[in-house]
Design an enzyme around this catalytic site. Structure first.
Site, PDB file in Angstrom:
ATOM      1  N   ARG A 172       0.841  -1.201   0.000  1.00 40.14           N
ATOM      2  CA  ARG A 172       0.000   0.000   0.000  1.00 40.14           C
ATOM      3  C   ARG A 172       0.875   1.249   0.000  1.00 40.14           C
ATOM      4  O   ARG A 172       0.572   2.219  -0.693  1.00 40.14           O
ATOM      5  CB  ARG A 172      -0.945  -0.001   1.205  1.00 40.14           C
ATOM      6  N   CYS A 228      -1.302   6.337   8.886  1.00 38.94           N
ATOM      7  CA  CYS A 228      -1.650   5.071   8.220  1.00 38.94           C
ATOM      8  C   CYS A 228      -2.745   5.403   7.214  1.00 38.94           C
ATOM      9  O   CYS A 228      -2.662   6.424   6.539  1.00 38.94           O
ATOM     10  CB  CYS A 228      -2.080   4.022   9.244  1.00 38.94           C
TER      11      CYS A 228
END
Length: 270
Positions: A172, A228
């Protein structure tokens, strides 16, 4: 930060149950209703620890007034020993703890043990919903622990000394996959440390190997800003950095989902 209940006087503690499931938002509250540490209050990730009416990412930060009300109705005072737990090895207790930490509750800790392990250790449990005595506690907010979007923008522009660290999985971070957000990639200039590396056998760890792994990414003398996808899984990375003696750490609560909410926000890939 992270402690075993064997290391604290748990009988004198106030308990917070932060169990949650990102796949089933009602699971944590159902688990609490079935059984929880005696006297524990339940804090829901989306109802208590996020303001889902905002557009600042997937788990936006609540207003300070809402957090203050949460602390007061939970019966908390700033000098209380407060133990926060979840199912173990999860980001939800660290998320709850970060808000306490930000608000000046100096004796708040995260239980290394999850609920089932706490029960096997003999910590009393029941299914009675806690009704604590309300307090008039006044938080002492520490803004040096919080990174606003504006702070991150200044960091990207090299106008702060902070180093961005992305707590998501490497694929990611590199922008190869993005299962949750509409734009793949990372905040420009960010380093990467997957929060899953903080765990071993389903438990958070703070050993020398982990210290060395973290130091290989960012030096303990540097100021660090962690993020995040939505500010949830960055919370255990924040807590662990503090645990292993990083003195200057901030949490970007909005995180990547807030960053890309502006159409012209730059991202990096690769």
């Amino acid at each position: 930060m992270f402690v075993s209940v064997d290391e604290v006087n748990s009988e004198q503690a106030k308990w917070i149950d932060a169990r949650f499931s990102l796949q089933d938002s009602g699971e944590g509250r159902r688990q609490y209703g079935e059984s929880h540490i005696s006297g524990a209050v339940y804090w829901d990730l989306e109802e208590d620890l996020s303001d889902m009416s905002k557009k600042a990412g997937r788990h936006p930060m609540p207003e300070k007034e809402a957090l203050t009300e949460l602390f007061r109705r939970s019966g908390l005072n700033r000098d209380d020993l407060i133990i926060v737990y979840d199912q173990g090895g999860s980001p939800f207790a660290p998320r709850a703890w970060w808000f306490l930490h930000y608000a000046g509750f100096q004796n708040a800790v995260i239980a290394i043990e999850g609920f089932e392990e706490l029960r096997t250790k003999g910590i009393p449990v029941d299914d009675v919903e806690a009704k604590p005595v309300r307090t008039d506690v006044q938080p002492d907010w520490n803004e040096e622990l919080y990174a606003s979007r504006e702070f991150v923008e200044r960091t990207v522009a090299s106008r702060t000394d902070s180093r961005l660290v992305d707590a998501r999985a490497a694929e990611r971070y590199r922008g190869e996959v993005e299962p949750l957000d509409p734009v793949a990639g990372r905040i420009p200039g960010a380093l990467n440390f997957d929060w899953e590396q903080l765990k071993q056998d389903g438990r958070f760890r703070a050993d020398d190997t982990l210290r060395n792994q973290l130091a290989a990414i960012v030096d303990p003398t540097e100021e660090v800003t962690v993020y995040c996808g939505s500010g949830v899984t960055a919370a255990p990375l924040y807590a662990m950095l503090r645990q292993v003696d990083y003195p200057n750490v901030r949490l970007y609560v909005g995180s990547y989902s807030d960053w890309i909410s502006k159409e012209d926000a730059p991202v990096e890939k690769g």
